[in-house]
Design an enzyme around this catalytic site. Sequence first.
Site, PDB file in Angstrom:
ATOM      1  N   LYS A  52      15.814  71.242  52.780  1.00 25.34           N
ATOM      2  CA  LYS A  52      14.827  70.330  52.181  1.00 25.34           C
ATOM      3  C   LYS A  52      13.717  70.032  53.187  1.00 25.34           C
ATOM      4  O   LYS A  52      12.537  69.987  52.832  1.00 25.34           O
ATOM      5  CB  LYS A  52      15.495  69.014  51.755  1.00 25.34           C
ATOM      6  CG  LYS A  52      16.352  69.167  50.528  1.00 25.34           C
ATOM      7  CD  LYS A  52      17.232  67.962  50.295  1.00 25.34           C
ATOM      8  CE  LYS A  52      18.142  68.239  49.127  1.00 25.34           C
ATOM      9  NZ  LYS A  52      19.179  67.240  48.942  1.00 25.34           N
ATOM     10  N   GLN A  96      22.188  62.100  50.182  1.00 26.85           N
ATOM     11  CA  GLN A  96      22.953  63.344  50.042  1.00 26.85           C
ATOM     12  C   GLN A  96      24.417  63.031  49.712  1.00 26.85           C
ATOM     13  O   GLN A  96      25.055  62.228  50.389  1.00 26.85           O
ATOM     14  CB  GLN A  96      22.841  64.145  51.351  1.00 26.85           C
ATOM     15  CG  GLN A  96      23.516  65.504  51.328  1.00 26.85           C
ATOM     16  CD  GLN A  96      22.885  66.463  50.309  1.00 26.85           C
ATOM     17  OE1 GLN A  96      21.668  66.520  50.174  1.00 26.85           O
ATOM     18  NE2 GLN A  96      23.725  67.181  49.603  1.00 26.85           N
ATOM     19  N   ASP A 119      15.991  62.484  42.953  1.00 23.89           N
ATOM     20  CA  ASP A 119      17.138  63.285  42.499  1.00 23.89           C
ATOM     21  C   ASP A 119      17.415  63.050  41.014  1.00 23.89           C
ATOM     22  O   ASP A 119      18.172  63.796  40.388  1.00 23.89           O
ATOM     23  CB  ASP A 119      18.396  62.914  43.308  1.00 23.89           C
ATOM     24  CG  ASP A 119      18.740  63.962  44.360  1.00 23.89           C
ATOM     25  OD1 ASP A 119      18.234  65.100  44.257  1.00 23.89           O
ATOM     26  OD2 ASP A 119      19.525  63.645  45.275  1.00 23.89           O
TER      27      ASP A 119
END
Length: 292
Positions: A52, A96, A119
């Site tokens: 990322k 994450q 997300d």
Amino acid sequence: MTILDGRKMSNIIKDEIAQEVQKIKEKGEKVPHLAAIIVGEDPASQSYVRSKDRACKRVGFESTIINPPATISEEDLISQIEKLNRDKNIDGFIVQLPLPDHIDEQKVLMLIDPDKDVDGFHPMNFGKMALDLPSFIPATPFGILELLKRYEIPTQGKNTVVIGRSHIVGRPMSILMSRKDNPGNSTVTVTHRHTKNLKEICLNADILIVAIGSADFLTEDMVKDGAVVIDVGINRVEDANAKRGYVLKGDVDFEKVKKKASFITPVPGGVGPMTVTMLMKNTLLARQKHQK
Ligand code: NAD
């Protein structure tokens, strides 16, 4: 048979995003800024967050990685999230997953400001997605939609079978493929561990989306001639001959299934690269939202 080239497509999309960033810079405005909280040292998560970070640099975004130890308390993690929620310099951030066992994942995800939830895991965004309202779409399903769209694969009136119902892939994918939209407007069957007659159901699919985490699970006898096959799985399979001691395999027996499919994604190089790219897209969208 056409291979859906996720690497090529994600490079095209990253170029488009980079051009947008260039325009932002030319106007002297703030470039998009993505942050990632990664708790602990899990190698798979670390490698994902690094990719990322690389993607951010590639498109010209600012990137911040926050890496507290696995022993961080839930309370301290929550205060990190609240800090990012308040920080006007941050357009979007991700936490994450998975988180260590002592931290309540759902509680943490609920605390992310929905306007920064790139997300798309917050119930507010998930609910909006199910109601056909504009929202952040989780990056992996978003990437699959983009592949279907850019390869001009018709989905309207087709039978779509999704294998797997996880909150990050299978469930949102099933919602998106049934939405009144293009891609969408298909008749969706969601299958999972408890599904009976899976082979029979798969043989009726025009579009098969497999997200279960089991190498080579989908075999050619489960696929109808001409089906579109999207393989989300990423499985490390031990291989003494491989440099790293393992090879990456999808959930689809690619070599055999490709002989029957009209379109198919490879692993690696299919859905994976699209996921990181669509996170960049969501961050750009978040920045536009905050500028309004
Ligand atoms: P998960 O473990 O959260 O969910 C798996 C789902 O598959 C469950 O709903 C389960 O019921 C179903 N399932 C498992 N075995 C099954 C079987 N034999 N028959 C039918 N259904 C079965 O998984 P996930 O997070 O959705 O990830 C799935 C795979 O996709 C993993 O390999 C993961 O690494 C990969 N993944 C890839 C990307 C990407 O960017 N390419 C993103 C996310 C996940």
